[in-house]
Design a protein around this motif. Structure first.
Motif, short mmCIF file in Angstrom:
data_model
loop_
_atom_site.label_atom_id
_atom_site.label_comp_id
_atom_site.label_asym_id
_atom_site.label_seq_id
_atom_site.Cartn_x
_atom_site.Cartn_y
_atom_site.Cartn_z
N MET A 1 37.64 -7.66 -35.03
CA MET A 1 38.06 -9.02 -34.73
C MET A 1 36.93 -9.97 -35.12
N SER A 2 37.29 -11.02 -35.81
CA SER A 2 36.31 -11.99 -36.29
C SER A 2 35.75 -12.82 -35.14
N LYS A 3 34.48 -13.11 -35.23
CA LYS A 3 33.84 -13.99 -34.25
C LYS A 3 33.74 -15.41 -34.77
N GLU A 4 34.40 -15.65 -35.91
CA GLU A 4 34.42 -16.97 -36.53
C GLU A 4 35.88 -17.44 -36.64
N PRO A 5 36.09 -18.75 -36.73
CA PRO A 5 37.45 -19.25 -36.92
C PRO A 5 38.09 -18.68 -38.19
N ILE A 6 39.39 -18.50 -38.15
CA ILE A 6 40.14 -17.98 -39.29
C ILE A 6 41.12 -19.05 -39.75
N ALA A 7 41.01 -19.45 -41.00
CA ALA A 7 41.94 -20.42 -41.59
C ALA A 7 43.19 -19.66 -42.01
N LEU A 8 44.33 -20.00 -41.41
CA LEU A 8 45.56 -19.27 -41.71
C LEU A 8 45.95 -19.42 -43.17
N GLY A 9 45.70 -20.59 -43.77
CA GLY A 9 46.00 -20.78 -45.19
C GLY A 9 45.22 -19.81 -46.06
N ASP A 10 43.95 -19.61 -45.74
CA ASP A 10 43.13 -18.65 -46.48
C ASP A 10 43.62 -17.23 -46.25
N ALA A 11 43.98 -16.92 -45.01
CA ALA A 11 44.49 -15.59 -44.70
C ALA A 11 45.76 -15.31 -45.51
N LEU A 12 46.67 -16.27 -45.55
CA LEU A 12 47.92 -16.09 -46.29
C LEU A 12 47.68 -16.02 -47.80
N ALA A 13 46.68 -16.73 -48.30
CA ALA A 13 46.37 -16.71 -49.73
C ALA A 13 45.74 -15.39 -50.17
N SER A 14 45.31 -14.57 -49.22
CA SER A 14 44.59 -13.34 -49.55
C SER A 14 45.51 -12.17 -49.91
N PHE A 15 46.84 -12.35 -49.82
CA PHE A 15 47.76 -11.27 -50.18
C PHE A 15 49.07 -11.84 -50.69
N ASP A 16 49.83 -11.01 -51.39
CA ASP A 16 51.11 -11.43 -51.95
C ASP A 16 52.29 -10.61 -51.44
N ALA A 17 52.04 -9.47 -50.83
CA ALA A 17 53.11 -8.57 -50.42
C ALA A 17 54.05 -9.24 -49.42
N LEU A 18 55.36 -9.05 -49.64
CA LEU A 18 56.37 -9.62 -48.75
C LEU A 18 56.69 -8.66 -47.61
N VAL A 24 45.52 -11.12 -38.12
CA VAL A 24 44.43 -12.08 -38.27
C VAL A 24 43.49 -12.06 -37.08
N THR A 25 44.00 -11.68 -35.92
CA THR A 25 43.14 -11.55 -34.73
C THR A 25 43.93 -10.80 -33.65
N ARG A 26 43.27 -10.50 -32.57
CA ARG A 26 43.92 -9.87 -31.43
C ARG A 26 43.65 -10.70 -30.19
N VAL A 27 44.64 -10.73 -29.30
CA VAL A 27 44.51 -11.39 -28.01
C VAL A 27 44.88 -10.35 -26.96
N ASN A 28 43.91 -9.89 -26.20
CA ASN A 28 44.13 -8.79 -25.26
C ASN A 28 44.74 -7.61 -26.01
N ASP A 29 45.92 -7.18 -25.65
CA ASP A 29 46.56 -6.03 -26.31
C ASP A 29 47.62 -6.47 -27.31
#
Length: 131
Positions: A1-18, A24-29
């Motif tokens: 899990m990242s300890k830095e903010p995650i830009a959702l636009g960047d996350a989505l730009a990192s892959f093409d698979a449908l 992108v992160t976890r919240v508890n379980d």
């Protein structure tokens, strides 16, 4: 899990698979997953968990098979919807969409019971971002 903010636009730009969610992160379980979707997914059901959808871009339609019959909900950009556990459903995005889902870690993207999985659908519990 990242300890830095995650830009959702960047996350989505990192892959093409449908229909292949990325965690992108976890919240508890729970996983917070993003996915690119286009066309129709498959009918499926999550027996033990609700499934939360947030449309980040585009429009998502979710067909539901409920005790009173079948209906389709339309989620425009910015809309949220929760499919109750045990409800058979089929998401679709005829023009394509980008979505965020919130569900327990390890939950398969095609639920517990489903129609036959087409080859283009990556039925996993979500890939780590960057994979």
């Amino acid at each position: 899990m990242s300890k830095e903010p995650i830009a959702l636009g960047d996350a989505l730009a990192s892959f093409d698979a449908l229909w292949s969610p990325r965690v992108v992160t976890r919240v508890n379980d729970y996983d917070v997953r993003v996915a690119k979707v286009e066309g129709e997914h498959i009918w499926h059901v999550h027996d033990d968990t609700d499934e939360f959808f947030l449309v980040l871009h585009g429009e998502l339609r979710i067909s539901l098979r409920e005790p009173g019959g079948e209906r389709t909900v339309l989620l425009p950009e910015g809309a949220v919807f929760t499919v109750p556990r045990g409800t058979e459903h089929k998401p679709a995005a005829p023009a394509g969409a980008e979505i965020l889902m919130f569900e327990p870690t390890g939950t398969p993207s095609v639920g517990d019971r489903h129609d036959e999985i087409p080859d283009h659908v990556d039925a996993t519990t979500g890939h780590a971002l960057g994979s």
